[in-house]
Structure formats: C-alpha cells, structure tokens
Scaffold this motif. Structure first.
Motif, PDB file in Angstrom:
ATOM      1  N   GLY A   5       0.786  -1.106   0.096  1.00  0.00           N
ATOM      2  CA  GLY A   5       0.016   0.030  -0.075  1.00  0.00           C
ATOM      3  C   GLY A   5       0.609   1.316  -0.077  1.00  0.00           C
ATOM      4  O   GLY A   5       0.217   2.328   0.143  1.00  0.00           O
ATOM      5  N   ILE A   6       2.172   1.192  -0.256  1.00  0.00           N
ATOM      6  CA  ILE A   6       3.136   2.357   0.024  1.00  0.00           C
ATOM      7  C   ILE A   6       2.698   3.431  -1.428  1.00  0.00           C
ATOM      8  O   ILE A   6       2.525   4.487  -1.049  1.00  0.00           O
ATOM      9  N   LEU A   7       2.805   2.920  -2.553  1.00  0.00           N
ATOM     10  CA  LEU A   7       2.288   3.685  -3.780  1.00  0.00           C
ATOM     11  C   LEU A   7       0.989   4.477  -3.626  1.00  0.00           C
ATOM     12  O   LEU A   7       1.079   5.530  -3.901  1.00  0.00           O
ATOM     13  N   ILE A   8       0.125   3.769  -3.361  1.00  0.00           N
ATOM     14  CA  ILE A   8      -1.294   4.290  -3.559  1.00  0.00           C
ATOM     15  C   ILE A   8      -1.587   5.351  -2.443  1.00  0.00           C
ATOM     16  O   ILE A   8      -2.511   5.979  -2.521  1.00  0.00           O
ATOM     17  N   SER A   9      -0.710   5.169  -1.280  1.00  0.00           N
ATOM     18  CA  SER A   9      -0.958   6.056  -0.373  1.00  0.00           C
ATOM     19  C   SER A   9       0.107   7.487  -0.532  1.00  0.00           C
ATOM     20  O   SER A   9       0.045   8.178   0.585  1.00  0.00           O
ATOM     21  N   GLY A  10       0.513   7.564  -1.557  1.00  0.00           N
ATOM     22  CA  GLY A  10       1.452   8.678  -2.118  1.00  0.00           C
ATOM     23  C   GLY A  10       3.093   8.790  -1.304  1.00  0.00           C
ATOM     24  O   GLY A  10       3.472   9.702  -1.445  1.00  0.00           O
ATOM     25  N   GLN A  11       3.195   7.534  -0.795  1.00  0.00           N
ATOM     26  CA  GLN A  11       4.621   7.562  -0.009  1.00  0.00           C
ATOM     27  C   GLN A  11       5.881   6.843  -1.010  1.00  0.00           C
ATOM     28  O   GLN A  11       7.104   6.929  -0.618  1.00  0.00           O
ATOM     29  N   GLY A  12       5.248   6.585  -2.172  1.00  0.00           N
ATOM     30  CA  GLY A  12       6.254   5.769  -3.026  1.00  0.00           C
ATOM     31  C   GLY A  12       7.030   6.678  -3.854  1.00  0.00           C
ATOM     32  O   GLY A  12       6.782   8.130  -4.035  1.00  0.00           O
ATOM     33  N   GLU A  13       7.940   6.112  -4.832  1.00  0.00           N
ATOM     34  CA  GLU A  13       8.549   7.002  -5.747  1.00  0.00           C
ATOM     35  C   GLU A  13       8.265   6.242  -7.192  1.00  0.00           C
ATOM     36  O   GLU A  13       8.038   5.114  -7.358  1.00  0.00           O
ATOM     37  N   PRO A  14       8.438   7.017  -8.380  1.00  0.00           N
ATOM     38  CA  PRO A  14       8.614   8.298  -8.431  1.00  0.00           C
ATOM     39  C   PRO A  14       7.246   9.190  -7.743  1.00  0.00           C
ATOM     40  O   PRO A  14       6.337   8.776  -7.987  1.00  0.00           O
ATOM     41  N   GLU A  15       7.833  10.673  -7.394  1.00  0.00           N
ATOM     42  CA  GLU A  15       6.789  11.508  -6.588  1.00  0.00           C
ATOM     43  C   GLU A  15       5.608  11.688  -7.640  1.00  0.00           C
ATOM     44  O   GLU A  15       4.575  11.574  -7.262  1.00  0.00           O
ATOM     45  N   GLY A  16       6.040  11.941  -8.821  1.00  0.00           N
ATOM     46  CA  GLY A  16       5.036  12.430  -9.724  1.00  0.00           C
ATOM     47  C   GLY A  16       3.734  11.339  -9.862  1.00  0.00           C
ATOM     48  O   GLY A  16       2.602  11.474  -9.801  1.00  0.00           O
ATOM     49  N   LEU A  17       4.221  10.118 -10.452  1.00  0.00           N
ATOM     50  CA  LEU A  17       3.505   8.991 -10.470  1.00  0.00           C
ATOM     51  C   LEU A  17       2.675   8.560  -9.378  1.00  0.00           C
ATOM     52  O   LEU A  17       1.539   8.431  -9.401  1.00  0.00           O
ATOM     53  N   SER A  18       3.346   8.537  -8.281  1.00  0.00           N
ATOM     54  CA  SER A  18       2.862   8.144  -7.018  1.00  0.00           C
ATOM     55  C   SER A  18       1.752   9.185  -6.525  1.00  0.00           C
ATOM     56  O   SER A  18       0.605   8.851  -6.120  1.00  0.00           O
ATOM     57  N   SER A  19       1.735  10.398  -6.689  1.00  0.00           N
ATOM     58  CA  SER A  19       0.836  11.430  -6.435  1.00  0.00           C
ATOM     59  C   SER A  19      -0.380  11.443  -7.311  1.00  0.00           C
ATOM     60  O   SER A  19      -1.664  11.473  -6.787  1.00  0.00           O
ATOM     61  N   ALA A  20      -0.139  11.130  -8.484  1.00  0.00           N
ATOM     62  CA  ALA A  20      -1.067  10.969  -9.353  1.00  0.00           C
ATOM     63  C   ALA A  20      -2.048   9.464  -9.236  1.00  0.00           C
ATOM     64  O   ALA A  20      -3.188   9.695  -8.994  1.00  0.00           O
ATOM     65  N   LEU A  21      -1.246   8.760  -8.674  1.00  0.00           N
ATOM     66  CA  LEU A  21      -1.920   7.418  -8.325  1.00  0.00           C
ATOM     67  C   LEU A  21      -2.748   7.545  -7.167  1.00  0.00           C
ATOM     68  O   LEU A  21      -3.637   6.886  -7.150  1.00  0.00           O
ATOM     69  N   GLN A  22      -2.215   8.128  -6.192  1.00  0.00           N
ATOM     70  CA  GLN A  22      -2.801   8.314  -5.034  1.00  0.00           C
ATOM     71  C   GLN A  22      -4.402   9.161  -5.435  1.00  0.00           C
ATOM     72  O   GLN A  22      -5.220   8.900  -4.864  1.00  0.00           O
ATOM     73  N   PHE A  23      -4.316  10.076  -6.024  1.00  0.00           N
ATOM     74  CA  PHE A  23      -5.479  10.773  -6.752  1.00  0.00           C
ATOM     75  C   PHE A  23      -6.536   9.900  -7.304  1.00  0.00           C
ATOM     76  O   PHE A  23      -7.636   9.907  -6.896  1.00  0.00           O
ATOM     77  N   PHE A  24      -6.110   8.970  -8.203  1.00  0.00           N
ATOM     78  CA  PHE A  24      -6.880   8.213  -8.947  1.00  0.00           C
ATOM     79  C   PHE A  24      -7.552   7.341  -8.097  1.00  0.00           C
ATOM     80  O   PHE A  24      -8.468   6.673  -8.138  1.00  0.00           O
ATOM     81  N   CYS A  25      -6.609   6.756  -7.148  1.00  0.00           N
ATOM     82  CA  CYS A  25      -7.074   5.976  -6.149  1.00  0.00           C
ATOM     83  C   CYS A  25      -8.203   6.396  -5.136  1.00  0.00           C
ATOM     84  O   CYS A  25      -9.335   5.776  -5.100  1.00  0.00           O
ATOM     85  N   GLN A  26      -8.153   7.396  -4.646  1.00  0.00           N
ATOM     86  CA  GLN A  26      -9.114   8.247  -3.829  1.00  0.00           C
ATOM     87  C   GLN A  26     -10.317   8.657  -4.529  1.00  0.00           C
ATOM     88  O   GLN A  26     -11.387   8.476  -3.970  1.00  0.00           O
ATOM     89  N   MET A  27     -10.277   8.942  -5.553  1.00  0.00           N
ATOM     90  CA  MET A  27     -11.454   9.645  -6.663  1.00  0.00           C
ATOM     91  C   MET A  27     -12.158   8.160  -7.006  1.00  0.00           C
ATOM     92  O   MET A  27     -13.342   8.210  -7.191  1.00  0.00           O
ATOM     93  N   THR A  28     -11.461   6.978  -7.320  1.00  0.00           N
ATOM     94  CA  THR A  28     -12.196   5.897  -7.477  1.00  0.00           C
ATOM     95  C   THR A  28     -13.080   5.515  -6.283  1.00  0.00           C
ATOM     96  O   THR A  28     -14.063   5.027  -6.485  1.00  0.00           O
ATOM     97  N   LYS A  29     -12.440   5.592  -5.008  1.00  0.00           N
ATOM     98  CA  LYS A  29     -13.098   5.266  -3.925  1.00  0.00           C
ATOM     99  C   LYS A  29     -14.272   6.231  -3.694  1.00  0.00           C
ATOM    100  O   LYS A  29     -15.427   5.753  -3.270  1.00  0.00           O
TER     101      LYS A  29
END
Length: 572
Positions: free
Chosen positions: A323-347
């Motif tokens: 769960g590191i990447l989808i929580s915005g804690q992973g690298e690379p920062e840009g992709l991780s931040s975008a993935l967290q956004f898509f994750c939370q908006m899916t929720k």
C-alpha cells in the motif's frame, strides 16, 4: 419559537421599526416593504433588515444603543427569534466567505455597512468582487507555472508515428488536433484549479511520455486521451475553441474508434495484472480513470465495469508493495501522487454510486465498502495532497462518507446503529474544513476552500436526511449555506475552465425546498449547461423530479428518485 430555560426575557427591547424612522426618532407603522411614514414624507425607507455593525468610539452612546441589536441581513429573521447552533454557524460562515476579496480600495459605495469578519469594510450587501483584484490574482497563478505539453503539432505527429499509433485515417490530422486540444484546453478543464503541477492527468502523461516506457503503454494512453477529448467534443454545445476547419468533424466517430482501442489496451493489461509491474499497473489505473471520465459525457453503463476494474488493479498494486504507492509515499513522486489521486477518487466514485445502485449491479455485486479499506488516505501533509488540492476532500471527510455508506450498507443491530450514528456525528464536527486564509495571494486556495465546504455540506445533508431522517424543510439553513459556496465558487472561478465535483453540488441542490433557493439552483444549472456533460444534464433531471414530487407534500429522498428514474447515472 419558545425560549430555552435559563435565558432571561425581562428587559428585552424589540427593534421592529424601519431604520429611517429609528433615525428620525418617530413611531413607525411598520408597513411592508416600505412604511407609510417614509412614503408620506418623501424619504427613502431603509427597511427592516438586519445589519452587521461595528461600534465606533467616536459615536454617541445613543447611536451605539440604536445599533446594538441590529445586524447586516443574512436572512429576514425577527429580532425576538432565537437561532439554533446550525443557523448561527451558517450565518457566521456567510460573513466569512463573503469577506475574502473585499477591501476598502476595491469598493465604490460609501457609507454603507458591509461584510467582516474582523475588519470594518464600507460595502453594500450586493457588492461584487473587484475585477482588477481577481485579474491580478489570476495572472499570478498562471504566470510562472511550468506547463507540461505534448509539444507542437509537428512534435505530436512525430510522437504518434514513433509509436506506430493508429488513427481513424492514416494522416492522423484529427488525432493531432485532439492532442493539441488536450494541451491547450481540455487538460485544464478536468481540475477546478489552474496549477499545472497539481494536475494528476498531466502528471501521468508526463511520466508516460517523457520517460522511456514501452510503446504499447504510450499508444494505449494516447488512445485514452483521444477518446476523452473526442467524447467531450461530440457532446459540447460550444466548439469555439476548435479551429474552424475541424468544427464539422464527426467527433463521435473518433470517440468510438479510440475508446475501443483504449479498452483493448486496458483489457490486455488487466488480464496480466497479477504478473505486471507496479509501474505498468499504475498506468493501467490511470487509463481506466481516463475512460471513467469519458463515460461522463455519454449515456453509458460501462463506468460500473471500469470502476470495478480500477478497484481490482489498485488492490493488486497494494498487495505488491503493502500500500505504499497508492498512499502517496512511493517513488517516483509524480506518478505516486497521481496514482493516489486516482485511487481516492475511485473510492469516492464507489461511495457515491453505491448509495443508489441496486445490489445486483456490476458496481456493487460482491463489492462492499469493507473491500475498499486498503485505499488509505494519508493524514499527513493533507494540504499537499492532490486529492485535497483538486477536490477539497480531507481524510476526515472521506472517513465520514465511508462510515455513512457503511451504516446504510451493512449496519444491522440497533446497538451498532446507535454507536455508528454517534461516531459519525463526532467525526462531522472534527472534519469541518479550516477557515480560509485570506492572506494567500492566489485564487486556487479559495477555490479549493469552497469545494471543501460544498463537499462538507453535502455529507452533512446526506447524514441528516438518510441516517437521522430529518425533514428537508428543517435543513434549509444548511442548504442555503451550500448554495452560497456554489455561487461563490462559480464567481471566482469563471476565468478558469476547470470543473469540480458535481456530486456534492447535486446533493445540495436536491435538498433545496424554498422558491428562492430553487431559483438560485436553476441559475447555476444554466451556467454549467454549456459544458455538455451528460451526467450533469441527467442529474438536473433528477433534481427537478425531486422538487416536483415534494411540491405535493411527498418528502421523497433523492435516493429513491434516482433509483427509480436513472439508477445507472454516474454523478462524477
């Protein structure tokens, strides 16, 4: 309205005359809207509304006594009525939000009482924001931002040819125009703020196209971008931002072509998700979310399948790295931040839709709110989160919405229900958005503040109506507060093309019961109509149906109406 025990009434003086008669020191006959004393003597009747005033040390004691119990009108309350805490919070909130852009230099009307909160302004109740002030702030937003771009037309053509990209016709002329349209217009319209660095869609594209990724990934994402742009252009009533030579193009043909190609890419990646890399799955999730956005422009039930696919792909990512990447804690920062956004908006999309979807729909079948527990929304550095900066949703609000859905979906015993209701009530108090910092020299934080207040109002209304079973007419102070924020947001963001979430606005609009509040909602719906978003038009139909049925005394819930007339609607 009876006074609570313990509040003394002796010595209370009621100031019921018009302001003009009070100043002239004569008895007022209190005729409405203008008293006859003022009409007979040919003077302007200043009316009976409340004014918010600050005492001036230079004024006489008699003038201060005159003002003591009279405030700037927020609504026409009689002075001898007591307000409950919800109404008090609503009025104070109106003062706070109205004051953000007002200052003495931006106002032209003199000798009038105006908005606060803690500085005395000379303004009228109807004053508008200084256009010069708004323009200066808007320029400060867009002046120095580093814009991600797919490049010039020749560069876009080169990118497509390098990836052996297939278009409707071999010359790829329309595809190049679609991608150019993305750069210049549409990428900005998917977010309510105008900050390139917080646009999750462009963060994903930047990662996909500016780094050496496999050609099939780049082709697939190109197809998703072409699909979403052509979907918009096939439904939009305004094509002024497209070159004249392309305005007669059959964009629906391009929408279907590129959507099929994008679905082929997504299906291929999805079938191999268990053995794919985290990076590949991240692009899969982003592509699915692009397709979800595409579905909002045309009547389609496919969004339910896409939503389930996104949840499944996100679960695979979470299982791989804890769960590191989808929580915005992973690298690379840009992709991780975008993935967290898509994750939370899916929720959020699941939580919103599951309220009115039938249990046998694809979206809900074998999927409950408990299955989304792995989608953690980090509590730290919330103001830096793309979810907050693009939607105003905080972790506390997400918890509240989740718990409301859990209550409606799985809570059964009376004891569990009582405990759940108490917990939600406490969370709603704790997750109220912080006051806006008026010292920030940008429109974006103010836009996000209003988005946050609209979402907060919506989950409050959802709780009070569907959990507490309160009647709509008891909630109109809260509804009017939500409409205030919708109007303020619309006013300050009119120079920015982006759209915020429709779902919280939809909730507020459905609960409007008075003719005045419904008129304000209709005016806002007319403003957003040209965007050509099919889900908004369908949502407007639900809103009007709810109002019509309540006119006959039926305090129907919007949930029952939407289940009856449009249960496949996705309220993006």
């Amino acid at each position: 309205m009876p006074k609570p025990d313990g509040i003394p009434t002796r010595g209370t003086k009621k100031y019921t005359g018009c302001w003009t008669c009070r100043k002239r020191g004569i008895r007022c006959d209190e005729k409405r809207p203008c008293c006859q004393n003022c009409v007979v003597h040919g003077v302007i009747c200043e009316g009976y509304k409340l004014k918010l005033c600050w005492n001036d040390d230079s004024e006489s004691s008699s003038m201060r006594r005159l003002k003591k119990n009279r405030c700037l009108v927020l609504y026409e309350w009689k002075e001898n009525q007591l307000l409950d805490q919800l109404q008090i919070d609503y009025f104070l909130d109106r003062i706070d939000t109205a004051s953000v852009f007002l200052n003495p230099r931006s106002l032209e009307i003199e000798n009038e009482f105006g908005y606060g909160p803690f500085t005395v302004f000379k303004a009228s109740c109807e004053v508008e924001m200084s256009k010069e002030h708004v323009s200066q702030n808007y320029e400060s937003i867009i002046g120095d931002s580093e814009t991600f771009s797919l490049g010039t037309r020749s560069r876009i053509q080169e990118r497509l040819e390098q990836n052996s990209f297939e278009g409707v016709f071999p010359d790829l002329e329309i595809e190049v125009s679609l991608l150019e349209f993305w750069d210049r217009h549409y990428s900005k319209s998917l977010t309510p703020v105008d900050e390139t660095e917080v646009n999750p869609y462009n963060l994903l594209l930047k990662e996909a196209f500016d780094k050496p990724h496999p050609a099939d990934i780049q082709r697939g994402i190109f197809h998703t971008v072409c699909a979403i742009c052509s979907s918009f252009l096939s439904t939009s009533a305004d094509l002024a931002f497209i070159a004249p030579e392309y305005q007669n193009t059959n964009f629906d043909e391009y929408r279907m072509f590129h959507k099929i190609r994008a679905l082929n890419f997504v299906s291929d990646k999805y079938s191999w998700k268990e053995v794919g890399t985290i990076e590949e799955l991240s692009f899969l999730v982003g592509s699915i979310y692009f397709l979800l956005a595409t579905d909002s422009f045309n009547s389609s039930d496919e969004w339910q399948i896409h939503l389930r696919g996104a949840v499944s792909a996100l679960k695979a990512i979470s299982d791989m790295d804890g769960g590191i990447l989808i929580s915005g804690q992973g690298e690379p920062e840009g992709l991780s931040s975008a993935l967290q956004f898509f994750c939370q908006m899916t929720k959020v999309a699941y939580l919103e839709s599951t309220l009115y979807q039938f249990s046998d729909d694809v979206c809900n079948k074998n999927l409950t709110v408990e299955d989304l527990e792995f989608m953690k929304y980090p509590e730290d550095s919330i103001t830096e989160s793309l979810v907050y900066r693009n939607s105003g949703i905080t972790p506390g609000m997400m918890r509240c919405l989740t718990n409301i859905v859990r209550f409606l979906q799985v809570t059964d015993s009376l004891e569990a229900q009582t405990s759940a209701v108490k917990n939600i009530e406490e969370e709603l108090v704790e997750c109220k958005p912080p006051a806006f910092n008026a010292g920030i020299g940008s429109l974006n934080p103010l836009i996000v503040h209003h988005q946050s207040m609209i979402f907060y109002t919506a989950i409050n209304l959802l709780f009070l109506r569907e959990v507490k079973k309160r009647e709509p007419h008891d909630l109109q102070a809260l509804v009017d507060s939500g409409i205030d924020h919708i109007e303020m947001y619309e006013e300050i963001s009119k120079n920015i093309t982006g759209l915020g979430l429709f779902w919280p606005c939809f909730i507020v609009c459905c609960e409007a019961t008075s003719k005045e509040s419904q008129a304000r909602v209709r005016q806002w719906l007319e403003i957003i109509e040209p965007y050509g978003v099919d889900t908004m038009r369908r949502g407007s139909r639900v809103i009007n149906t709810v109002w019509h049925r309540r006119e006959d005394g039926d305090q129907v819930s919007w949930l029952s109406v939407i289940r009856e007339i449009d249960s496949s609607l996705w309220l993006a």
